[in-house]
Design a protein around this motif. Structure first.
Motif: not given
Length: 453
Positions: A285-294, A327-339
């Protein structure tokens, strides 16, 4: 006209950033799939005990991986600045020096890790029922670290000159090899965690060979001859000034993660299986954030190297806007699907519930982490690597202290809250630094514009 030109520049920078970052993002996702494939196949074929054993090695493996990627992150900034300033003749010397240096250094470091594996795992209070399996997995995976060292040096050089596609293709090949060998070694031959580790090492070797051959064939500036001058002391010292600060941060962070692994082991096997598996998901999940930073750091470095300060500022502004959206898109995607994602790895009901609760908390901080990562990319792009690394180390110490201080309040969920609060601290530290540097830059410009100057 000026407004239209400004909008055109913004759109152009956004397009370049996204085009450059997408292959990095896909590469990062595929690299994380190495661990996913191991955990998924091991968990479903060998069971939850084997899954926990693989998870128990994560902190040690990450210590090595983050040391390599941290150092080569600094090198990618150096490559980008040299490319932006037109000093392409320096690139082959940097490439040869650090391919040799890091390859040899990591071979020795991996040997030490293999020798000390039983001691390291016991030091981390690895649960007795997973200890022997974890030893087998860790010792084999450490054998592949020299391949990762050479791969990351070449990947840094390619990113620095603006080619982010070749690393993606090499990781794509490696992922296919890894998954295929996982199926053969674990599911068919039933070699267990050792089979998964062997598959990982062979896949890393394949991507390294592919990337080196591609670089030599396509880019004359990435060719060098082995000999006395291939390892240059002056180049080594200069490159270390770029590579050591992020490497120091990465290794200190990994050492801190070893402490946090030890802390987490105290909650029992269910929490270890749940949270280490959750971190596997979270790492993708963090990959888009980290690599946008790169991407931001590379484009800022190229602009900074060519003397285009105004463009560097635009890259940061546009990159930050893109980062918030992602980041907002990732938040919306992960919260309901983590389990549900935790369940894919063969975890039991209790572990799934713990993992789901973890995601509910950690994902709430994704936007703040994205903003901090964008700010870090800007600072590193202009060469302020020492401050960036020092801020990262400070936030780690805060995270460790917060974990122990708040455990009575949040129990095993303290792991998520402590990390989220450390991201808040990072954002503050990076933001203050950027404001300070901007103010000083403005003062210098006004001073130079005074009559008589």
């Amino acid at each position: 006209m000026a407004a239209g030109r400004g909008k055109h520049d913004v759109n152009q920078i956004a397009a370049i950033l996204i085009k450059f970052s997408l292959p990095l993002i896909f590469s990062g996702i595929l690299q994380q799939l190495y661990n996913w494939a191991d955990a998924f196949i091991v968990g479903n074929v060998e069971g939850e005990l084997a899954l926990a054993a693989v998870g128990a090695t994560t902190a040690v493996i990450n210590f090595y991986v983050t040391a390599i990627t941290g150092f080569t992150l600094g090198l990618s900034i150096l490559f980008a600045q040299k490319f932006g300033s037109g000093e392409t003749a320096a690139i082959p010397q940097i490439l040869s020096t650090f391919s040799i240096f890091l390859g040899v250094f990591l071979t020795g470091l991996a040997g030490i890790g293999i020798w000390w594996t039983p001691w390291l795992l016991r030091l981390l209070h690895t649960t007795p029922d997973t200890l022997l399996l974890a030893e087998d997995y860790l010792q084999l995976v450490l054998g592949g670290m020299p391949f990762l060292a050479v791969y990351n040096v070449y990947s840094a050089a390619l990113r620095g000159i603006g080619d982010s596609r070749a690393p993606f293709y090499s990781v794509l090949l490696s992922s296919a090899v890894n998954v295929g060998l996982d199926v053969v070694f674990v599911a068919l031959l039933r070699w267990g965690v050792a089979g998964a580790a062997i598959a990982t090492v062979l896949s890393q070797a394949s991507m390294t060979v592919f990337l080196v051959l591609h670089s030599v064939r396509k880019y004359p500036t990435l060719r060098f001859k082995l000999g006395r001058r291939a390892l240059d002391r002056v180049t080594l010292a200069h490159g270390c000034r770029f590579g050591l600060p992020p490497m120091l941060q990465s290794t200190v962070s990994s050492a801190g993660n070893l402490m946090l692994q030890n802390f987490m082991n105290g909650f029992g096997t269910q929490t270890v299986a749940a949270v280490t598996t959750a971190y596997r998901v979270d790492s993708i999940v963090m990959v888009p954030i980290i690599n946008l930073g790169s991407g931001i750091s590379t484009l800022v470095a190229q602009s900074h190297g060519s003397g285009q300060r105004a463009r560097a500022k635009k890259v940061f502004a546009v990159g930050t806007a893109v980062m918030v959206t992602v980041s907002l898109l990732l938040t919306v995607m992960v919260i309901p699907t983590g389990g549900r994602l935790i369940a894919l790895f063969g975890a039991g009901a209790e572990a799934i519930a713990i993992g789901n609760a973890f995601f509910q908390r950690i994902a709430s901080f994704y936007v703040l982490y994205g903003l901090a990562t964008a700010a870090r990319g800007c600072l590193e792009g202009i060469g302020d690597l020492a401050y960036s690394s020092a801020a990262g180390i400070f936030s780690l110490f805060f995270r460790i202290a917060a974990s122990y201080a708040m455990v009575a309040l949040f129990f095993n969920m303290v792991i998520a809250y402590a990390e989220g609060l450390s991201w808040v601290l990072l954002l503050v530290l990076y933001g203050v630094r950027i404001l300070w540097k901007s103010r000083n830059s403005l003062k210098n410009e006004k001073y130079l514009k005074r009559p008589g100057r």
